[in-house]
Write an enzyme that holds these catalytic residues in place. Structure first.
Site, PDB file in Angstrom:
ATOM      1  N   VAL A 165     -86.735 -38.970  20.021  1.00  0.00           N
ATOM      2  CA  VAL A 165     -85.654 -38.953  21.007  1.00  0.00           C
ATOM      3  C   VAL A 165     -86.138 -39.744  22.216  1.00  0.00           C
ATOM      4  CG1 VAL A 165     -84.065 -37.484  22.313  1.00  0.00           C
ATOM      5  CG2 VAL A 165     -85.008 -36.676  20.149  1.00  0.00           C
TER       6      VAL A 165
ATOM      7  N   TYR B  74     -85.289 -27.465  22.989  1.00  0.00           N
ATOM      8  CA  TYR B  74     -85.770 -28.581  23.802  1.00  0.00           C
ATOM      9  C   TYR B  74     -86.990 -28.055  24.560  1.00  0.00           C
ATOM     10  CZ  TYR B  74     -85.156 -32.456  27.228  1.00  0.00           C
ATOM     11  OH  TYR B  74     -85.308 -33.557  28.031  1.00  0.00           O
TER      12      TYR B  74
ATOM     13  N   LYS C  24     -86.892 -30.613  19.863  1.00  0.00           N
ATOM     14  CA  LYS C  24     -87.236 -31.856  20.544  1.00  0.00           C
ATOM     15  C   LYS C  24     -88.406 -31.554  21.465  1.00  0.00           C
ATOM     16  CE  LYS C  24     -86.290 -35.167  24.046  1.00  0.00           C
ATOM     17  NZ  LYS C  24     -85.616 -35.495  25.298  1.00  0.00           N
TER      18      LYS C  24
END
Lengths: 328, 328, 328, 328
Positions: A227, A154, A182
C-alpha cells in the site's frame, strides 16, 4: 475526467481479478485533492484514480492517512467515496478507511462507506482510548460484527500509539474477523514474524506493507502486497516491481526499488514542517507537477510549501524521469 | 599495539581477508559466557569464538549489547578482549564495543581495547547526556581523534534514545571519522536511505545491519554486512546466506532466512522477562544446549529462565536441526 | 440555543455564579453510567449530576475522558448531554467534550453539543493527524470560529501525543480563541509556566488542572480551578479544599488533599488492566458502592473487574469514610 | 574514609546538622566549572561551593546531571570531589553522583568517591541495559552491598528511560538498601504517592524533589527536601523558602517560589539548543554574570551560546535582583 465521464462504468462493469477478501498486489492509498476553499476536487480525484487503475494497480484504498482522512468531515468523506467508487467502476476492489476513535464511532463510518459501495474497510486500533490487547481484539470483533464487507487492520503506531500484536491479528484472521493487515509500523522484524505466523496458520490474512521504499525486501520475505503512498506519484513502477517479484527476478526488482527510493526523497524536502505536511504535501506537489492535480492544496490547517521546497521536489520528480500526464 | 605484535598469536597468524577499516560480510556480536560467580568463563568464550571463526565469519565484535557489555567492569572487559584477540589470532578482524556515556569516558575504554589488540572499536551516540545533532557529530569526532583504530558508530535508539541521522554519519564517513555504521535501529526506511546516501558519497562507510531476521532484504538493498546476534547460535547459516546473496541467488537466500527467522523465535519465549534477559538469555540457552557454553548464566542482576522457557527454547533449536558441538 | 431557552429548566433556573467564559473552582468530568446492554443509564447519570451540583461544584464537564467519550456514538453523546443539561438546569455552567480527530470533525460535535444547550466546549490538539505548532494553533482557531460557545483546550499528551505549548495557548487566549485550558499533562513545571505566562498576559485564560492528587500545590501556585475525575466519587472534599484555599488556610488544605490522595489509590488496584479500565472503572466501582450508580458497567470493549479488585476498591472507599447515597 | 578523617578539613570542621543518612532541606546539585581547555576550574568550583554553604544549604550534591557528570573522565571526577570535599570541610554532607551503566561499573565509581571522602552516593536505574523491576531492585541492592556510605536513588526517566516504581523504592528503603530518592521524574502524582507510601512505611527514605519551580507544592505535600539546579544561582531563596515552609507560612512561600520560577525562565532562552546546553548552560551564564564563575564554559561537545541568548539570560538574572558576588 469527471466521474460521470468514466467510460466503462455501468454496463461494462467487470469483475476484479483480485478479491477484496484477500487482496494481493499493489493497492495505493489514494490522495484527496482539494480546491482552494478546502472542498474536495472531484475532477482531480477522478483523474488520479483513473491514472492508478490505468497503471494496473490491483486495488485502491481511499480515505487513508495519505488521503488526509483525519481532516475530512462526514460530507467530504461521502464525496470522496462516491467519486472513487464511480471512477473505479468495479475494475478493482475499493477499500475505504474508517478511521475514528473506537468501534461504535468507526461503525458509523463503515455504514456510510458501505452505502457508497466500497468492497472493504480499513480501520486501526482504538485512538485516544487506552486499551489493552484483549480490549483491542474485541474492538476489531465489534467492527467486523457490524460490517457487511471485509475488514482490514491498519497498524500505524506513530498515529495510534499502539503496535498490533502479530499473534492477535493472525488469530483474528482465523476467526474470520480480519481479512488482512496493512502494516505501516516500520517494524521489519515484526512484519516478518507476522508473515511467518500467518503462513503457519494457513494464511487467513492478506499481509500488506505500507513501506514504499523496502518493497523489494518485503516481497522477498513474503508480503502479499503493498500500500504505497508514493504509488500515487508512480503507480507503474510499483506494478512493474510486483510483476518482477512474482517472476522471481529479484536482480531487476532492486533497481526499480532503488529508483523509487530516490523518488521518495521528495518527502524529506520540507524541513521544519509537520509530518502530515511533509509527506502528503510532497506527493501532492509531485502530482501537481505531473499534471495529475489541479493544485497541490492540503487540508487546512496544513498550508503550502515555500517555493524552494516546491523546486526541490519537482527537481527530484524530473530527475526520476516521470512523464507528465495530459490534463483532460 | 598492532595486531601482529600480539605475542601469542605467533607464527600461525594469517592476514584477514577483510579489513577492519571497511568490513564486509558476517560479523557476529560475540556473547560473553559467565561462571556461576559472575566472572567471565574464558574457556567457553574461546570455544564460541573458535566456533564462529571456524564457520567462516568475516569478523567478530566483542563487548556489544549481545556481549552484555553494559554489565562488565573494567577488569572483565579486559579478560574478554584478551581471550577473543588471542583466540582469533589474526584470522579475522576483531571489533570491540567501547560503550559509555560520552566521549571522554569512551576514550578510556578505547585505550584499554587498543591495548588488548583489537582492530576497531564500536561506539554509540552519547548516553544519559542530552545532545543535539551537532554535538553528537563532535562526540564522534572526539572519539575518532583519540582512537588509533577505525571507529564504527552503533545506532541503537532503544538503548541510547537517539536515532543517528543518515546524512550526518555519511558526512562523518567522508571526513574519515567513521569507518562504518552498525544499524540496530529497526528503521528500515532509514537504513535504505543510509545505504543510498553512502553510495552517493562514494561509499565511505561500511553499512552493517544488526537485524538478523531481515538480512535477505537488507542484503538485496545493498547492506555491506550483518552483525547478527543469532549468529552466535548458527553462524554457518549466515555465512551461507551471505555467499548466496553475493552470487545473486535470492531464491535460495530466502529459505535460509526463513529458517533463521524461525530459529529467532527463541528470543520471544521468555514472556514477562526484561529485554536483556529474553534476547541474550535465549541465545545462551540455545548455545548451552548445543554444547557451546558450559552454562547459560547471564550477568547479574539478570537471573535464569524457568524450566518451561528453557524447554521451549531448546525445542525450537532442535526443530531447526542444529548439530551439537562437542565440548573440548 | 442559549441556556435560558432550555424549555424544561423552567422557572427554577438560577444564574450560575461562575461564567462558562472564565471558569473558576471545581468542575468534575462527569462519568457516563451504562446499562448492561451498553446504552446510557440516564437515571444514574441524573443522580450523579445532582450529587455533584448538590455538593457545590462550580461547573460540570460532560463527555470528557472520564465520561468515556471516545467510546460513545453520536446518539449516545446526545443522550448524555440532554440528561446533563436538563438535570443541571442552569445552576452551574455545563461544558461538553468535543473530542475528535481534527477541527472539521470536532465542529460536527460542537454543533450537536450547542444544540443540546451546553455553555462551553472542550477539545484537544489534533488526534491521529501529525501537525506542528502553527497548524495546531490554526486548528483551535478554526474550532473557535465555528463555535458559538467558549472553547477550552484540553491538554492530554498521553492520549493525543502532543503537549500544548504554554506560549501558544496564552496567545490564543489573548486572541479570544480559547477561554481556558484543562491541563492533564502531568507536567508540573509546564503548568506553573502556563499560570505565570497567563498572569503576565492579563489572565485571558482560565487555567484548570486535571490532576486530582496535587490540587493543594496547584492551587497554591495559582490554578483557577480543578477538573478532578475523583470528584465524581467525593465532590464535597474538592469543594472544601477549594474554599480553604480561597481562605489561605493551606495547613487545612493539605490533610483534605492527603485524604483524597489515599482515596485515589482506587485507580491503582486493577493491576494488569488497561488505562481506561483501571481509572474510570475504579471510579464507577466506588460510585456503585456508594449508591450513585445502578451498575459499574464500562463501555465495551472494557469489561468488569474481578471480585478481588472490586473488594480492594470498596475497602479503600470505606476507609475514606464516604457515606452511601440513598438511591431515589 | 569517613568525613572526619579528611586530613585537610582539620580543626575547623564542624558536625553537619543534617545527616547524609536522612537528608532534609536544600541540597543543590553543584555545577562543574571548566577552563577553556575543558579541564575543571577548581578555583571557581570552590567559590561556588563556598557560596552555597554560606547561603545555608543543608547539603551539596556533586557530580549530578547539573554537574555534567556524564562528560567527565575518571581523573576529572576525582578533581571535582577532592575540591568539593575540601571546601565543604564537613560543614554539610557531601553527596556524589555515581552515574554509570550498571552496578559493577557504578561500584568502580563509588570506590573512587568514597576514597575522596563523600558522605553518600547517588545513582540511577541501569542505563543502556534493559531491565525489569526485579532486576532494577537487585541493581540497587548490589550497589548498596558494595557501598560503605548511604545510597540515594536518582529517578530521572528522561535520561535513563525508566521510571522508578514507588513501592519498590520504599521497600528498598525498608530493607536498608536506599537512604533516599531524588525525584526528577516530573511525575507529580507519582511523587505524592511516593511520599505517602514512604510515610506509611515509617519514613525509611528521605524523599527529595528535583523540580525547582514547584517546590512550594512539593513541600506542602511533604517532601523532605529539594535538589534544585537553580539553587546554584540563588541558593539563598531556596533556603528562605525552606524556612518559611517549616514555619507553615505558605502565603510567603508562594511569592518566593514565583520569583524563582521567573528566574528559571533562563533555561528556556537557548532555543534550538540541546537539553544539556540549554539548562546547565543557562545556570553557568547566570553564575558567570554574578561573578561566581570565571567563565560559562560547558563540557565539550557542548559549545557556548550566542550573544543574544546570553543577553536574554543576564537580563532575566538582573530582573530577579540578584547581587553580584565579589570574586576572591
Amino acid at each position: 475526467m469527471t466521474p460521470d465521464q468514466t467510460p466503462d462504468a455501468g454496463a461494462t462493469r467487470t469483475e476484479p481479478s483480485v478479491s477484496a477478501s484477500h487482496l494481493r498486489g499493489i493497492v495505493p492509498p489514494v490522495i484527496t485533492p482539494f480546491h482552494a476553499d478546502g472542498e474536495v476536487d472531484t475532477a482531480s480525484l477522478a483523474r488520479v484514480v483513473e491514472h492508478l487503475v490505468g497503471a494496473g494497480v490491483h486495488g485502491v484504498f481511499a480515505l487513508g492517512s495519505s488521503g488526509e482522512v483525519a481532516y475530512l468531515g462526514r460530507e467530504q468523506r461521502s464525496v470522496v467515496l462516491d467519486t472513487v467508487v464511480r471512477t473505479v467502476a468495479g475494475r478493482v476492489p475499493v477499500l475505504a478507511g474508517a478511521i475514528d476513535l473506537t468501534a461504535r464511532r468507526v461503525l458509523e463510518q463503515v455504514d456510510d462507506a458501505v452505502g457508497a459501495g466500497v468492497d472493504g474497510v480499513v480501520t486501526c486500533a482504538p485512538v485516544y482510548a487506552r486499551n489493552d490487547r484483549a480490549e483491542i481484539a474485541d474492538h476489531f470483533r465489534a467492527i467486523a460484527a457490524g460490517s457487511p464487507v471485509p475488514v482490514y487492520a491498519y497498524d500505524i503506531p506513530v498515529r495510534v500509539g499502539t503496535k498490533l500484536d502479530a499473534a492477535m491479528v493472525v488469530a483474528l484472521g482465523s476467526e474470520g474477523v480480519l481479512a488482512g493487515v496493512k502494516d505501516s509500523s516500520g517494524d521489519d522484524v515484526g512484519f516478518r514474524r507476522l508473515v511467518a505466523a500467518n503462513a503457519a496458520a494457513g494464511a487467513p490474512l492478506s499481509v500488506l506493507t505500507g513501506h514504499e521504499v523496502v518493497v523489494d525486501g518485503m516481497l522477498l520475505l513474503g508480503a502479499d502486497g503493498v500500500v504505497p503512498g508514493l504509488g500515487n506519484v508512480d503507480p507503474g513502477a510499483y506494478v512493474r516491481m510486483w510483476d518482477l517479484a512474482q517472476a522471481g527476478d529479484w536482480e531487476q526488482v532492486r533497481p526499480e526499488q532503488d529508483r523509487l527510493a530516490a523518488l521518495f526523497e521528495i518527502v524529506f524536502q520540507a524541513s521544519g514542517r509537520s509530518g502530515d505536511a511533509a509527506g502528503v504535501g510532497a506527493f501532492k506537489v509531485a502530482m501537481h507537477a505531473l499534471g495529475l492535480l489541479d493544485a497541490p492544496t492540503m487540508a487546512p490547517p496544513v498550508g503550502p510549501f515555500d517555493a524552494d521546497t516546491v523546486a526541490r521536489i519537482t527537481g527530484i520528480v524530473r530527475a526520476a524521469g516521470l512523464r507528465e500526464v495530459a490534463r483532460t
